[in-house]
Write an enzyme that holds these catalytic residues in place. Sequence first.
Site, mmCIF file in Angstrom:
data_model
loop_
_atom_site.group_PDB
_atom_site.id
_atom_site.type_symbol
_atom_site.label_atom_id
_atom_site.label_comp_id
_atom_site.label_asym_id
_atom_site.label_seq_id
_atom_site.Cartn_x
_atom_site.Cartn_y
_atom_site.Cartn_z
ATOM 1 C CB SER A 208 -0.808 -0.097 1.136
ATOM 2 O OG SER A 208 -1.745 0.683 1.165
ATOM 3 C CG HIS B 283 -4.411 -0.972 -0.563
ATOM 4 N ND1 HIS B 283 -3.885 -1.036 0.798
ATOM 5 C CD2 HIS B 283 -5.029 -2.296 -0.682
ATOM 6 C CE1 HIS B 283 -4.524 -2.180 1.431
ATOM 7 N NE2 HIS B 283 -5.032 -2.999 0.378
ATOM 8 C CG ASP C 124 -5.522 -5.668 2.812
ATOM 9 O OD1 ASP C 124 -6.008 -6.839 3.078
ATOM 10 O OD2 ASP C 124 -5.794 -5.189 1.629
#
Lengths: 189, 269
Positions: free
Chosen positions: A15, A42, A135
Amino acid sequence: MEENQVKKLVLIGGSAGSLEVLMHVLPELSTGLAFPIVIVLHRKHSDDLTLEELIAMKTLVPVKEVEDKTVMTNGAIYIVPSDYHLLFEKDGTLALDASEKVNYSRPSIDVVFESAADAFGPSVIAILLSGSNADGAFGCSRIKENGGTIIIQDPKSAGMSYMPSSAIQMVEPDMVVDMDEIASVINRI
Amino acid sequence: MTDERELDLLINEVYEYYGYDFSGYSQASFGRRISRLMEVDGFKSFADFLSKVRSEPEYFKRMVEEITVNVTEMFRDPAFYRVLRTTILPELATKPFIRIWHAGCSTGEEVYSMAIMLEEANLMHKALLYATDINPQVLETAKKGIFPLRMMKEYSENYVHSGGKNDFSGYYTANYGFAKFNERFTEKMVFAQHNLVSDRSFNEFDLILCRNVLIYFDKQLQDHALSLFDESLANLGYLALGTKESIKFSSIQKKYQQHDRDKIWKKIK
Ligand SMILES: C[S@@+](CC[C@H](N)C(=O)[O-])C[C@H]1O[C@@H](n2cnc3c(N)ncnc32)[C@H](O)[C@@H]1O
């Protein structure tokens, strides 16, 4: 067909702060790798092309478009499209899914990692990079449970340490690496 | 993770008890939905889950809802709607009557988006929108045309990106956290339960939209659904799919011509 069968699968998840890492890793990847690489980052909706272009610009490894039911081939990079989750069928087919976000994210790294663990078990090698949410941590532990390998960017070297740290708290990684080591680790798989 | 044998068992039992055939659904997706449902509903064992599905039709309904993912938006992928607005609708405008089928319409956001565009193109008077889904519950919502008010900001942005020039809030009335879309739109819609696995073609259309439904099917079932659309399309009619779906490698491909790089195909044979 035989040589194109997917026997090993490398996943890269990240991310915030992970694009820089990729820009550093990609130019050093060898062509002709014996496995596909699936990258899940992401990002905001609708900047699809730019990310794919950016990645294609930095590597000689072919970057293939991901559509629903795309069949993976070895030696190619696949980037999970924005606004879809990506799942794996056991025969190496990619299936897209537009269901609810997971960890406020779609694509979610957990979803990709968990599905890979279910479909490819011990043949999965996952690399988790910098990021500022958790995540990926559950996904790493599912991969570990199913006998796969976990490589995590050293939180100290990561632009955002929260994602790699969260994963390290959940699983014992097989390797913790600096940004500079990632490409050679992949090339040696 | 539910294993393959368990999933096969579930698929067989569901077919036997309820007549729904999920055997052509993508295994990865079907498996994930079932695991997710079992987790959310706190099942410890697959056997318990299976027996509940078997013995409680209400719970079976819940399962269908969970498997068939009904996430949707108005003007989802504005660029797609822009192409409809600027090139496809003007072409359909030359027809005396325009029939559109939304297959897998979910709660109807897509159908109301289309209705708004038709009205803006002055085509509403000669258009009819057929909206179908496997799931009767989502159709109930679609019929009402009532959506959460909190979504309207995003939808109105999508609308603007799709080339909409009006004040989006003029299309609904806001009340107690909900937005109710004007009934003049609903009047042009026909809702019906239709299963792409087992039901047949029921009319001829000039435009068929089936977006983000085929991704839940395996290749073979995708091909079956695409043939059904092919049978249901008038000559020179259009088929529109989701941004990551394609008719490439399907048996109908050779009869169709893709519109630029958009997920819109014209039937040419
Ligand atoms: C993700 S939604 C797509 C909604 C809308 N078309 C869009 O793109 O936003 C998928 C829909 O397909 C429906 N569906 C799934 N299987 C189906 C089948 N066999 N026949 C008809 N509809 C089905 C589901 O009930 C759900 O409402």
